[in-house]
Design an enzyme around this catalytic site. Structure first.
Site, PDB file in Angstrom:
ATOM      1  N   ASP A 185       0.319  -0.485  13.344  1.00 16.77           N
ATOM      2  CA  ASP A 185       0.883  -1.756  12.595  1.00 16.77           C
ATOM      3  C   ASP A 185       0.915  -2.927  13.835  1.00 16.77           C
ATOM      4  OD1 ASP A 185       0.474  -0.850  10.213  1.00 16.77           O
ATOM      5  OD2 ASP A 185       2.512  -0.211  10.000  1.00 16.77           O
ATOM      6  N   ARG A 210      -7.871  -2.794  -1.193  1.00 17.74           N
ATOM      7  CA  ARG A 210      -7.711  -1.632  -0.147  1.00 17.74           C
ATOM      8  C   ARG A 210      -8.395  -0.286  -0.766  1.00 17.74           C
ATOM      9  NH1 ARG A 210      -2.151  -2.403   2.179  1.00 17.74           N
ATOM     10  NH2 ARG A 210      -2.568  -0.799   3.965  1.00 17.74           N
ATOM     11  N   GLY A 231       0.855  -1.109  -0.004  1.00 18.79           N
ATOM     12  CA  GLY A 231      -0.102   0.047  -0.012  1.00 18.79           C
ATOM     13  C   GLY A 231       0.998   1.327   0.042  1.00 18.79           C
TER      14      GLY A 231
HETATM   15  C1  S3P Z   1       2.626   3.425   6.501  1.00 17.06           C
HETATM   16  C2  S3P Z   1       1.541   4.002   7.037  1.00 17.06           C
HETATM   17  C3  S3P Z   1       0.597   3.254   7.660  1.00 17.06           C
HETATM   18  C4  S3P Z   1       1.150   1.892   7.939  1.00 17.06           C
HETATM   19  C5  S3P Z   1       1.766   1.036   6.860  1.00 17.06           C
HETATM   20  C6  S3P Z   1       2.861   2.045   6.495  1.00 17.06           C
HETATM   21  C7  S3P Z   1       3.626   4.469   5.536  1.00 17.06           C
HETATM   22  O1  S3P Z   1      -0.576   3.147   6.866  1.00 17.06           O
HETATM   23  O2  S3P Z   1      -0.081   0.991   8.479  1.00 17.06           O
HETATM   24  O3  S3P Z   1       1.960   0.049   7.218  1.00 17.06           O
HETATM   25  O4  S3P Z   1       4.739   3.749   5.374  1.00 17.06           O
HETATM   26  O5  S3P Z   1       3.406   5.472   5.536  1.00 17.06           O
HETATM   27  P1  S3P Z   1      -1.661   4.424   6.816  1.00 17.06           P
HETATM   28  O6  S3P Z   1      -0.909   5.674   6.133  1.00 17.06           O
HETATM   29  O7  S3P Z   1      -2.439   3.750   5.712  1.00 17.06           O
HETATM   30  O8  S3P Z   1      -2.266   4.775   8.152  1.00 17.06           O
END
Ligand code: S3P
Length: 431
Positions: free
Chosen positions: A316, A123, A95
């Site tokens: 996380d 997602r 993501g």
């Molecule tokens: C992350 C932000 C978080 C986290 C993901 C990594 C990042 O997600 O859960 O594992 O590297 O910016 P969200 O920004 O969707 O909360």
């Protein structure tokens, strides 16, 4: 690592080497790619998610030398130097890669399609696509607000002032990166504090940002200058070993030079509220990021009401925290955490199913869970490909009364490719 079998019992002991932070590794590669000159990244995580980011930038014309994995070298092409790829970019499970790249590509005059695996394809992407469109991005998503994302070269982007409706470092970072290409100021506010690695690392690359509480802004048109970065060990990966040492008997582990950024270390606060024996030593700063040695010993955990203000800095780590709750005396309650349903799996429902399979009493809510601590049996868990679910249940075997078998655990290689060897040498009875 598709299926794991972990025999019950055992202890964790010794110095446990944790690989580099995933969030910082992604950013180091991305910022290095759009910087002017050479960036050298020491301690870069070579897990599948970061490898997907590296491959993505190679397909965008950036030379990235990974022959020496201890020192990844990125020959930056500058903000305007990326070129359109010849085929769609597959970001696997990641993501972070997709949402941050959406921001960069929106400004970089690129035509590209971003896609991912079956988890990433469900997602939510509206959270990044709608504000990027407000900035003038020509970006399309699927009907149900998911990937594939299709970016076409836009005219110029314009800066916006935007309050992100969910607390998300991925959205904040994607918009700030688009803001580098925009005319005027991009100002992003949040209702709480998400991880601030982008702000720290952009500063290291020479970008000037204004940070005021939960609001960050930057002027468009600033260029990045390549630099040397040392990535700290990932506190999110370390969390599984903190859990394992706390719930097992006769354990004491040292986790050296773990990232200890206050926007990430909520897990230590929550474990301490649960009465975990955790010592934090030798706090210092490396490449603009706080780091520390963390020592964890066998603990008598108790259940807690998890304070909602700690959710963003532990976002996380809830799979590990839920296993700790199952091993604690009393009830642990988490509310206000609906975001957990949108991670690599629906972590409220997947964790609840797994805990029930181990005989733990669990109640779920749209936005949380309640877990009654007590005895855990062995059992079969479906990790649904989610790396953190698989690693959390692997540690549960230290306290369970029978073998814990975990299927669909292949996701572990996205964030912790050496988990099996590291866990085994620390004392986990893993096969
Ligand atoms: C992350 C932000 C978080 C986290 C993901 C990594 C990042 O997600 O859960 O594992 O590297 O910016 P969200 O920004 O969707 O909360």
């Amino acid at each position: 690592m598709k299926d794991l079998v972990v025999s019950r019992g055992g202890s964790l002991n010794g110095v446990v080497g944790i690989p580099g932070d995933k969030s910082i590794s992604h950013r180091a590669v991305m910022f290095g790619a759009i910087a002017d000159g050479l960036t050298r990244v020491r301690g870069c995580l070579m897990g599948e998610d970061v490898l997907a980011t590296i491959e993505a930038f190679r397909s965008l014309g950036v030379k990235i030398d990974t022959r020496n994995s201890d020192c990844v070298k990125i020959s930056g092409v500058g903000l305007r130097g990326l070129r359109s790829p010849t085929s769609s970019i597959n970001l696997g499970n990641s993501g972070t890669s997709m949402r941050l790249l959406a921001g960069i590509l929106s400004g970089a005059n690129i035509d590209a399609t971003l896609e991912g695996d079956s988890s990433l394809s469900v997602r939510p992407m509206g959270r990044i696509v709608y504000p990027l469109r407000q900035m003038g991005s020509n970006i399309q998503m699927s009907g149900n607000e998911t990937s594939p994302l299709r970016v076409k070269s836009a005219r110029t982007l314009n800066g916006i002032s935007y309050l992100v409706p969910v607390i998300s470092a991925q959205v904040k970072s994607g918009l700030l990166l688009a803001g580098l290409y925009a005319e005027g100021v991009t100002r992003i506010s949040e209702k709480g504090r998400s991880r601030d690695h982008s702000e720290r690392l952009l500063t290291k690359f020479g970008v000037k940002l204004d940070i005021n509480g939960n609001e960050v802004s930057l002027d468009g048109g600033q260029s990045l200058t390549g630099c040397d970065i040392t990535v700290p060990a990932d506190i999110s990966s370390a969390a599984f070993f903190m859990l394992g040492a706390a719930i097992s008997s006769e354990s004491e582990i040292l986790l050296p030079q773990v990232g200890f950024n206050e926007t990430r270390n909520g897990v230590v606060e929550i474990f301490r509220l649960m009465n975990a024996d955790i010592e934090v030593r030798d706090q210092n700063v490396s490449s603009g990021e706080p780091v520390a040695d963390i020592i964890v010993r066998t603990s008598n955990l108790s259940g807690v009401n998890i304070p909602q203000e700690l959710i963003p800095s532990a976002i996380d780590e809830f799979p590990a925290i839920f296993i700790a709750a199952a091993c604690a005396k009393g009830v642990t309650v988490l509310r206000g955490a609906e975001e957990l349903r949108h991670k690599e799996s629906d972590r409220i429902s997947v964790m609840a199913d797994g805990l029930r399979n181990l005989g733990v009493k669990v109640e779920t809510y749209t936005d949380g869970i309640s877990i009654t601590g007590g005895n855990m049996s062995g059992g079969l868990i479906d990790a649904h490909g989610d790396h953190r679910v698989a690693m959390a249940f692997a540690m549960a075997a230290l306290k369970a009364s029978g073998t814990v078998s975990i299927k669909n655990a292949e996701g572990i290689s996205t964030s912790f490719p050496t988990f099996f060897e590291v866990a085994k040498s620390a004392g986990l009875r893993i096969k």
